[in-house]
Design a protein around this motif. Structure first.
Motif, short mmCIF file in Angstrom:
data_model
loop_
_atom_site.label_atom_id
_atom_site.label_comp_id
_atom_site.label_asym_id
_atom_site.label_seq_id
_atom_site.Cartn_x
_atom_site.Cartn_y
_atom_site.Cartn_z
N GLU A 155 39.55 32.50 -20.23
CA GLU A 155 40.59 31.50 -19.98
C GLU A 155 40.61 31.06 -18.52
O GLU A 155 41.62 31.08 -17.84
N VAL A 156 39.44 30.62 -18.03
CA VAL A 156 39.34 30.18 -16.66
C VAL A 156 38.08 29.33 -16.50
O VAL A 156 37.10 29.52 -17.23
N ASP A 157 38.14 28.38 -15.59
CA ASP A 157 36.97 27.61 -15.18
C ASP A 157 36.62 28.09 -13.78
O ASP A 157 37.32 27.78 -12.81
N PHE A 158 35.53 28.81 -13.68
CA PHE A 158 35.22 29.55 -12.45
C PHE A 158 33.84 29.17 -11.96
O PHE A 158 32.87 29.18 -12.72
N ALA A 159 33.76 28.84 -10.66
CA ALA A 159 32.49 28.51 -10.03
C ALA A 159 32.46 29.10 -8.63
O ALA A 159 33.50 29.27 -7.98
N GLN A 160 31.25 29.40 -8.17
CA GLN A 160 31.06 29.95 -6.83
C GLN A 160 30.22 29.00 -5.99
O GLN A 160 29.34 28.30 -6.51
N ILE A 161 30.53 29.00 -4.70
CA ILE A 161 29.76 28.22 -3.73
C ILE A 161 28.98 29.21 -2.87
O ILE A 161 29.58 30.00 -2.13
N ILE A 162 27.67 29.17 -2.98
CA ILE A 162 26.80 30.12 -2.28
C ILE A 162 26.16 29.40 -1.10
O ILE A 162 25.44 28.41 -1.27
N LYS A 163 26.43 29.91 0.10
CA LYS A 163 25.91 29.31 1.32
C LYS A 163 24.87 30.24 1.94
O LYS A 163 25.09 31.45 2.04
N ASP A 164 23.74 29.65 2.35
CA ASP A 164 22.71 30.40 3.06
C ASP A 164 22.80 30.05 4.54
O ASP A 164 22.81 28.86 4.91
N PHE A 165 22.86 31.10 5.39
CA PHE A 165 23.01 30.90 6.83
C PHE A 165 21.72 31.30 7.54
O PHE A 165 20.96 32.14 7.05
N GLN A 166 21.51 30.69 8.68
CA GLN A 166 20.35 31.01 9.50
C GLN A 166 20.69 30.78 10.97
O GLN A 166 21.27 29.75 11.32
N ARG A 167 20.36 31.75 11.81
CA ARG A 167 20.60 31.61 13.24
C ARG A 167 19.44 30.86 13.88
O ARG A 167 18.29 31.27 13.78
N ARG A 168 19.76 29.77 14.54
CA ARG A 168 18.74 28.97 15.21
C ARG A 168 18.27 29.67 16.48
O ARG A 168 19.03 30.35 17.15
N GLU A 179 24.27 28.69 11.40
CA GLU A 179 24.33 27.38 10.77
C GLU A 179 24.05 27.49 9.28
O GLU A 179 23.24 28.31 8.84
N VAL A 180 24.73 26.64 8.52
CA VAL A 180 24.53 26.60 7.07
C VAL A 180 23.24 25.85 6.77
O VAL A 180 23.07 24.70 7.18
N VAL A 181 22.35 26.50 6.05
CA VAL A 181 21.06 25.88 5.72
C VAL A 181 21.14 25.18 4.36
O VAL A 181 20.77 24.02 4.22
N THR A 182 21.62 25.90 3.35
CA THR A 182 21.74 25.32 2.01
C THR A 182 23.09 25.72 1.41
O THR A 182 23.64 26.77 1.74
N VAL A 183 23.60 24.87 0.53
CA VAL A 183 24.84 25.12 -0.21
C VAL A 183 24.56 24.91 -1.69
O VAL A 183 24.11 23.84 -2.09
N THR A 184 24.83 25.94 -2.49
CA THR A 184 24.56 25.87 -3.93
C THR A 184 25.84 26.17 -4.70
O THR A 184 26.52 27.16 -4.40
N LYS A 185 26.16 25.33 -5.67
CA LYS A 185 27.31 25.55 -6.54
C LYS A 185 26.82 26.13 -7.87
O LYS A 185 25.91 25.59 -8.49
N ARG A 186 27.46 27.20 -8.30
CA ARG A 186 27.03 27.91 -9.51
C ARG A 186 28.20 28.10 -10.45
O ARG A 186 29.25 28.62 -10.05
N VAL A 187 28.04 27.68 -11.70
CA VAL A 187 29.06 27.88 -12.72
C VAL A 187 28.99 29.32 -13.21
O VAL A 187 27.92 29.81 -13.58
N VAL A 188 30.13 29.99 -13.24
CA VAL A 188 30.19 31.37 -13.70
C VAL A 188 30.83 31.45 -15.08
O VAL A 188 30.30 32.09 -15.98
#
Length: 293
Positions: A155-168, A179-188
């Motif tokens: 009984e929920v609509d749930f998604a996660q935002i996964i961010k990959d970080f990298q130090r320049r 700094e954020v390199v990539t952002v991915t949205k994933r349905v759970v």
């Protein structure tokens, strides 16, 4: 504390919420540090009781964003073993918060560790306060997945935002953010609206807590020395945020915009909440008459 006038107590609460240190309040208002501490603890207890009883049974398909905010008690986790007279609660303290993306109301919050059990307890409290199926957005913390499943099930609509970080390579220094390199949205779970899945609102609110609640400010000596004091100040600050402080985009307080309040509250109202919970004087119903010889 009871000897202080309502106006004086309201002013002290105002200074606490504005981030003034407790020592500075004692100098400004001419009161003892124990008086300020007792008032803060009483306000924190009243604030939590009011939040617990009034922020519940919220209807509608709410868009909720959840995140964790780091702080520490007494000393940082790596220094606990070397700290003198460290209390059992010393070390990292993570504040989980859930904010309504439309009305900016903090629906649920919990102070604990960034682990599975705290995430489950946090989601249990959030589930208790909602009447209908929500949409929940979180970061990539793995503990959220079993916590949401344990309390909400399907009984929920749930998604996660996964961010990959990298130090320049050109960013050197201990406090330089990655700094954020990539952002991915994933349905759970369920069918969330991926266009509205976000944690930007709750992350911005984390900044509001750090700027407004001095115990969360980095690189200062204003951190909490005891967990109960830390919790009490957080309760007071969030009560003021929800019910007293006008949000710029809403033009009013979040609680009033959502329909949880009939008007905009103030610090005199918080003083009334404290007095309503204060124990009544234990006076005898009858008095023995003094005999005069």
């Amino acid at each position: 504390m009871n000897r202080l006038s309502n106006e004086k107590r309201a002013k002290i609460l105002h200074l606490l919420v504005e981030g003034t240190s407790m020592r500075a309040i004692t100098r400004l208002e001419g009161v003892g540090i124990n008086t300020v501490t007792r008032l803060m603890m009483a306000a924190g207890a009243a604030a939590w009781a009011y939040h617990d009883s009034h922020v519940c049974g919220i209807p509608g398909h709410r868009r909720l964003e959840c995140d964790e905010l780091w702080s520490f008690i007494y000393s940082k986790q790596k220094n606990v073993d070397f700290a003198k007279a460290a209390p059992p609660s010393a070390g990292d303290a993570w504040t989980f918060t859930a904010i309504d993306a439309d009305y900016k109301v903090i629906i649920s919050y919990l102070v604990g560790q960034r682990d599975q059990q705290t995430a489950i307890d946090f989601m249990e409290d959030l589930w208790y306060r909602l009447d209908d199926r929500p949409q929940i957005s979180t970061d990539g913390l793995r503990a959220y997945v079993p916590a949401v499943d344990c309390n909400f099930g399907e009984e929920v609509d749930f998604a996660q935002i996964i961010k990959d970080f990298q130090r320049r390579w050109w960013k050197d220094g201990k406090y330089s953010p990655e700094e954020v390199v990539t952002v991915t949205k994933r349905v759970v779970t369920g069918n969330p609206d991926m266009d509205t899945v976000s944690t930007s609102m709750v992350e911005r609110h984390n900044l509001s807590i750090r700027m407004g609640n001095r115990r969360y400010t980095r690189l200062t000596n204003a951190f909490s020395k005891r967990l109960d004091k830390h919790q009490a100040m957080l309760n007071l600050w969030l009560l003021h945020y929800n019910w007293c402080r006008k949000h710029r985009s809403l033009g009013t307080t979040p609680a009033y915009a959502m329909g949880l309040a009939d008007d905009v509250k103030d610090f005199d109202w918080i003083v009334e909440l404290i007095d309503a919970r204060a124990p009544k004087p234990n006076r005898p119903k009858t008095y023995n008459k003094r005999r005069v010889a």
